[in-house]
Design a protein around this motif. Structure first.
Motif, PDB file in Angstrom:
ATOM      1  N   ASN A  65     116.641  19.195  -0.270  1.00 42.85           N
ATOM      2  CA  ASN A  65     115.621  19.145  -1.311  1.00 42.85           C
ATOM      3  C   ASN A  65     115.645  20.425  -2.135  1.00 42.85           C
ATOM      4  O   ASN A  65     116.137  21.449  -1.702  1.00 42.85           O
ATOM      5  CB  ASN A  65     114.228  18.976  -0.691  1.00 42.85           C
ATOM      6  N   ARG A  66     115.103  20.343  -3.333  1.00 48.98           N
ATOM      7  CA  ARG A  66     114.890  21.537  -4.143  1.00 48.98           C
ATOM      8  C   ARG A  66     113.459  21.512  -4.663  1.00 48.98           C
ATOM      9  O   ARG A  66     112.817  20.457  -4.690  1.00 48.98           O
ATOM     10  CB  ARG A  66     115.891  21.615  -5.300  1.00 48.98           C
ATOM     11  N   ASP A  67     112.967  22.646  -5.068  1.00 46.84           N
ATOM     12  CA  ASP A  67     111.616  22.710  -5.615  1.00 46.84           C
ATOM     13  C   ASP A  67     111.540  21.857  -6.874  1.00 46.84           C
ATOM     14  O   ASP A  67     112.430  21.905  -7.721  1.00 46.84           O
ATOM     15  CB  ASP A  67     111.238  24.159  -5.941  1.00 46.84           C
ATOM     16  N   GLY A  68     110.505  21.066  -6.982  1.00 51.03           N
ATOM     17  CA  GLY A  68     110.292  20.297  -8.194  1.00 51.03           C
ATOM     18  C   GLY A  68     110.894  18.905  -8.180  1.00 51.03           C
ATOM     19  O   GLY A  68     110.808  18.193  -9.182  1.00 51.03           O
ATOM     20  N   GLY A  69     111.503  18.481  -7.076  1.00 47.50           N
ATOM     21  CA  GLY A  69     112.025  17.115  -7.023  1.00 47.50           C
ATOM     22  C   GLY A  69     113.436  17.039  -6.493  1.00 47.50           C
ATOM     23  O   GLY A  69     114.039  18.049  -6.136  1.00 47.50           O
ATOM     24  N   PRO A  70     113.982  15.821  -6.465  1.00 51.11           N
ATOM     25  CA  PRO A  70     115.331  15.640  -5.915  1.00 51.11           C
ATOM     26  C   PRO A  70     116.405  16.233  -6.812  1.00 51.11           C
ATOM     27  O   PRO A  70     116.226  16.373  -8.023  1.00 51.11           O
ATOM     28  CB  PRO A  70     115.466  14.112  -5.837  1.00 51.11           C
ATOM     29  N   LYS A  71     117.545  16.571  -6.211  1.00 47.67           N
ATOM     30  CA  LYS A  71     118.678  17.084  -6.977  1.00 47.67           C
ATOM     31  C   LYS A  71     119.269  15.970  -7.836  1.00 47.67           C
ATOM     32  O   LYS A  71     119.129  14.784  -7.555  1.00 47.67           O
ATOM     33  CB  LYS A  71     119.728  17.665  -6.033  1.00 47.67           C
ATOM     34  N   ASP A  72     119.946  16.384  -8.913  1.00 42.01           N
ATOM     35  CA  ASP A  72     120.495  15.428  -9.878  1.00 42.01           C
ATOM     36  C   ASP A  72     121.431  14.414  -9.224  1.00 42.01           C
ATOM     37  O   ASP A  72     121.396  13.227  -9.557  1.00 42.01           O
ATOM     38  CB  ASP A  72     121.243  16.165 -10.998  1.00 42.01           C
ATOM     39  N   THR A  73     122.273  14.855  -8.304  1.00 43.18           N
ATOM     40  CA  THR A  73     123.205  13.936  -7.643  1.00 43.18           C
ATOM     41  C   THR A  73     122.452  12.794  -6.985  1.00 43.18           C
ATOM     42  O   THR A  73     122.846  11.620  -7.107  1.00 43.18           O
ATOM     43  CB  THR A  73     124.044  14.686  -6.588  1.00 43.18           C
ATOM     44  N   LEU A  74     121.372  13.094  -6.296  1.00 40.59           N
ATOM     45  CA  LEU A  74     120.595  12.071  -5.615  1.00 40.59           C
ATOM     46  C   LEU A  74     119.940  11.114  -6.615  1.00 40.59           C
ATOM     47  O   LEU A  74     119.931   9.891  -6.410  1.00 40.59           O
ATOM     48  CB  LEU A  74     119.547  12.720  -4.712  1.00 40.59           C
ATOM     49  N   VAL A  75     119.436  11.652  -7.706  1.00 41.66           N
ATOM     50  CA  VAL A  75     118.836  10.812  -8.748  1.00 41.66           C
ATOM     51  C   VAL A  75     119.876   9.838  -9.305  1.00 41.66           C
ATOM     52  O   VAL A  75     119.617   8.640  -9.452  1.00 41.66           O
ATOM     53  CB  VAL A  75     118.247  11.688  -9.886  1.00 41.66           C
ATOM     54  N   HIS A  76     121.084  10.344  -9.597  1.00 40.35           N
ATOM     55  CA  HIS A  76     122.141   9.497 -10.152  1.00 40.35           C
ATOM     56  C   HIS A  76     122.597   8.446  -9.143  1.00 40.35           C
ATOM     57  O   HIS A  76     122.877   7.305  -9.516  1.00 40.35           O
ATOM     58  CB  HIS A  76     123.327  10.341 -10.604  1.00 40.35           C
ATOM     59  N   LEU A  77     122.700   8.822  -7.880  1.00 42.35           N
ATOM     60  CA  LEU A  77     123.122   7.865  -6.859  1.00 42.35           C
ATOM     61  C   LEU A  77     122.105   6.746  -6.689  1.00 42.35           C
ATOM     62  O   LEU A  77     122.486   5.579  -6.523  1.00 42.35           O
ATOM     63  CB  LEU A  77     123.342   8.577  -5.520  1.00 42.35           C
ATOM     64  N   ARG A  78     120.841   7.069  -6.732  1.00 38.74           N
ATOM     65  CA  ARG A  78     119.805   6.028  -6.624  1.00 38.74           C
ATOM     66  C   ARG A  78     119.894   5.046  -7.794  1.00 38.74           C
ATOM     67  O   ARG A  78     119.663   3.855  -7.635  1.00 38.74           O
ATOM     68  CB  ARG A  78     118.425   6.669  -6.583  1.00 38.74           C
ATOM     69  N   ARG A  79     120.227   5.549  -8.967  1.00 42.36           N
ATOM     70  CA  ARG A  79     120.291   4.706 -10.157  1.00 42.36           C
ATOM     71  C   ARG A  79     121.607   3.926 -10.251  1.00 42.36           C
ATOM     72  O   ARG A  79     121.624   2.743 -10.535  1.00 42.36           O
ATOM     73  CB  ARG A  79     120.112   5.576 -11.408  1.00 42.36           C
ATOM     74  N   GLU A  80     122.730   4.605 -10.013  1.00 37.76           N
ATOM     75  CA  GLU A  80     124.055   4.028 -10.272  1.00 37.76           C
ATOM     76  C   GLU A  80     124.735   3.456  -9.026  1.00 37.76           C
ATOM     77  O   GLU A  80     125.526   2.522  -9.130  1.00 37.76           O
ATOM     78  CB  GLU A  80     124.979   5.082 -10.891  1.00 37.76           C
TER      79      GLU A  80
END
Length: 197
Positions: A65-80
């Motif tokens: 985790n990082r402060d302020g929300g999930p890392k970009d890689t995780l966001v992209h994986l959830r979407r794509e």
């Protein structure tokens, strides 16, 4: 030999992270490309990288985790739901470290670093041209564990640089030359191979 007994519960996250990642070494690096919403490529390195299964071929890496929300890689994986895991070449330590910096969700690390890419065959994110072995993967599963998420990717295709694979499916490690991580901003090269006959 004498030992110091350490209870991890007595440390904050940063302290536990330093102790664990400095002890479980060397670790291979998954240099992961995913696709941003505008179609450009995101890039980030992950040194908690493992083989989960050979049947089927499943690879895993952990995203903290990082402060302020999930890392970009995780966001992209959830979407794509797809990625390329590029193995890290030993001559790219500085570039790998720079690709770990938080540049903002709208910045493509590949463009920022001027890295050459190659088109993938079965997934949308590109492959890194400098990587000698690349795994095109679909997302098999995301498993929340503590303060991290274990990403499990199913290998759809491997790309192996010419001359690295023998007819017996063995990788020539002397020519492969992957980079490993040993903690913080410290990396390690494969300098000696011990063969036990």
């Amino acid at each position: 030999m004498n030992w110091e007994t350490v209870d991890l519960a007595g440390f904050d996250r940063a302290g536990r992270y330093k102790l664990l990642t400095g002890s479980v070494i060397p670790r291979p690096i998954a240099w992961v490309t995913t696709r941003m919403p505008d179609g450009r490529a995101n890039l980030a390195p992950y040194s908690q990288f493992i083989i989960i299964s050979a049947d089927p071929g499943l690879l895993g890496f952990s995203i903290g985790n990082r402060d302020g929300g999930p890392k970009d890689t995780l966001v992209h994986l959830r979407r794509e739901g797809e990625m390329v895991i590029n193995c890290a070449p030993e001559d790219c330590a500085g570039t790998i470290q720079e690709s770990s910096l938080e540049l903002g969700a709208e910045t493509s690390e590949i463009e920022h670093l001027g890295l050459e890419t190659l088109p993938s065959v079965k997934v949308k994110p590109p492959r890194l041209a400098k990587s000698a072995i690349q795994f095109e993967c679909s997302l098999e599963r995301l498993i929340p564990l503590g303060g991290s998420t274990l990403v499990v990717g199913r290998v759809l295709l491997m790309h192996i640089a010419d001359g690295l694979r023998s007819d017996a499916n063995q990788i020539d490690h002397g020519r492969y030359r992957p980079l490993g991580r040993i903690g913080g901003r410290r990396y390690v090269r494969l300098t000696e191979i011990v063969d036990l006959d």
